[in-house]
Design a protein around this motif. Structure first.
Motif, PDB file in Angstrom:
ATOM      1  N   SER A   1      -9.171 -42.707  -5.542  1.00  0.00           N
ATOM      2  CA  SER A   1      -9.390 -43.052  -4.133  1.00  0.00           C
ATOM      3  C   SER A   1     -10.337 -42.093  -3.421  1.00  0.00           C
TER       4      SER A   1
ATOM      5  N   ASN B   1       2.919 -56.897  -4.829  1.00  0.00           N
ATOM      6  CA  ASN B   1       2.660 -55.743  -3.971  1.00  0.00           C
ATOM      7  C   ASN B   1       3.881 -55.437  -3.100  1.00  0.00           C
TER       8      ASN B   1
ATOM      9  N   ARG C   1       3.112 -54.872   0.984  1.00  0.00           N
ATOM     10  CA  ARG C   1       2.474 -55.861   1.849  1.00  0.00           C
ATOM     11  C   ARG C   1       3.363 -56.262   3.023  1.00  0.00           C
TER      12      ARG C   1
ATOM     13  N   LYS D   1      -1.657 -49.093   4.366  1.00  0.00           N
ATOM     14  CA  LYS D   1      -2.866 -49.879   4.069  1.00  0.00           C
ATOM     15  C   LYS D   1      -3.553 -49.317   2.832  1.00  0.00           C
ATOM     16  N   GLN D   2      -3.597 -47.992   2.750  1.00  0.00           N
ATOM     17  CA  GLN D   2      -4.229 -47.355   1.591  1.00  0.00           C
ATOM     18  C   GLN D   2      -3.463 -47.694   0.306  1.00  0.00           C
TER      19      GLN D   2
ATOM     20  N   SER E   1      -1.326 -50.173  -0.176  1.00  0.00           N
ATOM     21  CA  SER E   1      -1.376 -51.609  -0.438  1.00  0.00           C
ATOM     22  C   SER E   1      -2.691 -51.979  -1.094  1.00  0.00           C
ATOM     23  N   LYS E   2      -3.759 -51.372  -0.607  1.00  0.00           N
ATOM     24  CA  LYS E   2      -5.080 -51.648  -1.188  1.00  0.00           C
ATOM     25  C   LYS E   2      -5.168 -51.095  -2.607  1.00  0.00           C
ATOM     26  N   ASN E   3      -4.648 -49.884  -2.801  1.00  0.00           N
ATOM     27  CA  ASN E   3      -4.649 -49.305  -4.147  1.00  0.00           C
ATOM     28  C   ASN E   3      -3.816 -50.147  -5.109  1.00  0.00           C
TER      29      ASN E   3
ATOM     30  N   ASP F   1      -3.461 -53.288  -5.036  1.00  0.00           N
ATOM     31  CA  ASP F   1      -4.191 -54.511  -5.370  1.00  0.00           C
ATOM     32  C   ASP F   1      -5.210 -54.299  -6.488  1.00  0.00           C
TER      33      ASP F   1
ATOM     34  N   TYR G   1     -14.989 -50.425  -3.611  1.00  0.00           N
ATOM     35  CA  TYR G   1     -13.697 -51.082  -3.360  1.00  0.00           C
ATOM     36  C   TYR G   1     -12.948 -50.421  -2.222  1.00  0.00           C
ATOM     37  N   ASN G   2     -13.023 -49.099  -2.149  1.00  0.00           N
ATOM     38  CA  ASN G   2     -12.225 -48.386  -1.151  1.00  0.00           C
ATOM     39  C   ASN G   2     -12.850 -48.402   0.236  1.00  0.00           C
TER      40      ASN G   2
ATOM     41  N   GLN H   1     -12.736 -54.116   3.657  1.00  0.00           N
ATOM     42  CA  GLN H   1     -11.613 -54.343   4.577  1.00  0.00           C
ATOM     43  C   GLN H   1     -10.792 -55.522   4.074  1.00  0.00           C
TER      44      GLN H   1
END
Length: 641
Positions: A26, A52, A55, A255-256, A258-260, A262, A637-638, A641
């Motif tokens: 990240s 996830n 989420r 959010k970080q 959750s995104k990671n 994914d 990716y990081n 949005q």
């Protein structure tokens, strides 16, 4: 410049993937690729499928943030993800509990308000409503009747039926009141009133006293409910305000994570039971890849591999442009045409220099150039518009050519030209005659630009290992030899020199043209490939002949197209001459207002036209010779949005 990209893959224990992503990956910009696709030939891989877990909590956190009316901010928080989940769940539970109570209070208030609305019209009835229930021989009905039917009611009922109507309130549409009737005739009386459009209301019987007393009691109860509602709302506001910073930090953390999480969608897993491992494939700049590799080496649970061979990759390397800040705004023009592919020449600096130079040549004026410089700079400084930066840079060259042409706000008698005046300077050419010098220089400049773009094409073809484009293309070595010899011959003739080795030169003209005409056949021959389609020799020759004619016409039209540079330089001077004429400059006292308005008109209108024409030269006369623009942009990716 195009950043050098490297393809990497990392692997480690499956249950360690979150830590590896958060602790290492990240921190860097990386573009994910589908591991299952990239490693399609590898056996034993399966998709990494998990739901996830963050989420739902993130949705709660987002709702809380919306309720606070706060905007998401970048928070450098050391909050643990478990702490973030616990914080959001606790705050959400308290808010929902308070909202549930608030909903019940509002519902009760709504019901009481409805009762108030029913009682208000009968406020003037000075009789205890509750005592009406004790009547044994008389029935009553509360309600309203349209004003138009009141007169009929009075005429009919009082003479024909046993009823009394007591009026409580009246407006322009309705009359509110209560009618009484003997118990044994109530059915008939109800039918009569219904025929007269009487609308019945059922007053609450849980309050004693007159309607006025009942109304006062209801109003008091509503006031008590308002106090409780305000108290509950304050409780919600307190929960949100007291934990605002922590909630925002929790939102960022969730959010970080959750995104990671994914990232699993594009990852793969190998092995069985608890001994399986994850694999993640991605692109990263070579500079970041070096740092990332060094960082991973100290982590025993993560293995990183850098794949240097991009030829066998399923995905082509993405493109990330890295240009000096001065030239970065010109990337806008590159993106309009299409990003260069990874093995292409990045034309950003080339466009920045040639576009600004040609613009200044076509729009040479010291005063107007400075206006473009200052206006473009201010617009870019406050609005950060790339086009404004381009205008400012173009204005620098306009100012330069203004000195070269001796023009300042259209006045050509203030400063002497360093080079020439576009409208008056002429040159005699052998076999052609007298021509405007600016036109001749513009065509010569165009020839030089075409030769330069051919060289760039050759470099691109060599990087892509494309033999046909390198040797036999219109813009390859064959085209460069032919056009270069043609330019050499023209220069020799126009300068009054004889062409050396006429016969040899003719042979050198013919050989490149034949190579261009039979490009496909020569490429197949050199690469030892069989032709895709069998075509007879006659058709090959006919096709080559037509292609050769097209090539020669394109060389001619592309070269002549650069005449527009000189034409606009002359037209700019001519337009400003007209402005000066209208301002009465010949009398020695020009009208300043006309001069200002004329300069603004020319600066705006011609500046726009020149900008478009220069862009056309870039795209059609230069880009088309060496540029494909079929690259895909590097999308970290990081940062999505």
């Amino acid at each position: 410049m195009i950043e050098k990209m490297q393809f990497l893959s990392i692997t480690g224990p499956k249950d360690d993937i979150d830590r590896a992503i958060e602790q290492h990956l990240s921190k860097y910009e990386f573009q994910l690729e589908s591991t299952m696709t990239e490693l399609s030939e590898t056996t034993g891989l399966k998709p990494f499928i998990e739901i996830n877990p963050y989420r739902e909590t993130l949705n709660k956190a987002t709702q809380l943030m919306s309720a606070m009316g706060a905007k998401e901010t970048k928070t450098d928080s050391s909050m643990d993800v478990k702490e973030a989940v616990a914080l959001i769940d606790d705050a959400d539970a308290k808010i929902k509990e308070a909202e549930k109570s608030l909903e019940a209070l509002n519902k009760e208030k709504t019901q009481l308000q409805a009762l108030v609305d029913q009682i208000v019209p009968f406020n003037n009835l000075g009789y205890d409503v509750h005592k009406l229930l004790a009547f044994k021989s008389v029935k009553y009905r509360f309600g309203r009747i349209p004003v138009d039917y009141v007169e009929k009611l009075m005429q009919y009922t009082y003479d024909n039926v046993n009823t009394i109507f007591y009026e409580c309130k009246k407006d322009q549409d309705y009359v509110w009141g209560v009618y009484f009737s003997p118990k044994n005739e109530i059915a008939k009386i109800d039918a009569v009133y219904k025929a007269l459009h009487f609308e019945r209301f059922r007053l609450p019987d849980e309050y004693e006293g007159t309607p006025e007393e009942a109304l006062a009691l209801l109003t008091k109860h509503i006031g008590e409910l308002d106090a409780k509602i305000k108290e509950k709302q304050s409780e919600i506001d307190h929960v949100l305000s007291s934990k605002k910073e922590k909630i925002l930090a929790a939102v960022a953390k969730l959010k970080q994570f959750s995104k990671n999480f994914d990232i699993r969608r594009l990852a793969a897993v190998t092995g069985a039971d608890k001994k399986n491992f994850y694999i993640i494939c991605f692109w990263m700049t070579a500079r970041d890849a070096k740092k990332f590799k060094a960082e991973i080496e100290s982590d025993p649970n993560v293995i990183c591999l850098i794949h240097d061979d991009n030829k066998n990759r399923v995905s082509q390397p993405p493109v990330k442009l890295r240009n000096p800040k001065l030239f970065k705004p010109y990337e806008m023009y590159i993106r309009m045409y299409g990003l260069p592919n990874y093995n292409e020449f990045d034309p950003t600096i080339f466009v920045a220099l040639t576009y600004s130079f040609i613009f200044g040549w076509m729009f040479g004026d010291v005063g107007q150039g400075l206006v473009l410089v200052i206006g473009g700079f201010l617009l870019y400084h406050f609005k950060k518009m790339n086009l404004a930066a381009i205008i400012s840079m173009a204005g620098v060259f306009s100012t330069f050519f203004g000195f070269m042409f001796g023009s300042i706000f259209g006045f050509e008698d203030v400063i002497e030209p360093i080079w020439l005046r576009p409208m008056s300077k002429m040159t005699d050419l052998p076999m052609i005659g007298r021509l405007n010098t600016v036109f001749i220089v513009a065509v010569a400049f165009g020839m030089g630009m075409i030769l330069l773009t051919m060289i760039i094409h050759i470099i691109n073809a060599a990087k892509n290992h494309s033999l046909g484009d390198l040797c036999f293309d219109t813009n390859g070595i064959a085209g460069l030899v032919f056009y270069g010899l043609l330019v050499f011959a023209i220069v020799m003739l126009m300068t009054g020199h004889s062409i050396p080795g006429g016969a040899l030169l003719a042979v050198l003209f013919i050989i490149p043209l034949l190579c261009i005409a039979f490009k496909e056949q020569l490429t197949d021959l050199c690469e030892k490939k069989k032709p895709a389609e069998k075509t007879g020799p006659v058709m090959i020759v006919v096709q080559a002949l037509f292609e050769l004619i097209e090539v020669l016409l394109s060389y001619f039209s592309n070269t002549i197209s650069f005449v527009r540079i000189g034409a606009f330089a002359v037209s700019h001077a001519a337009m400003m001459q007209v402005v000066m004429m209208l301002a009465g400059a010949e009398s020695g006292t020009p009208n300043i207002l006309v001069v200002i308005l004329g300069n603004l008109f020319v600066c705006g209108m011609e500046g726009l036209i020149v900008g478009i024409q220069v862009l056309r030269l870039e795209y059609y006369e230069m880009f088309s010779r060496f540029y494909k623009g079929d690259g895909r942009e590097f999308e970290p990716y990081n940062t999505k949005q």
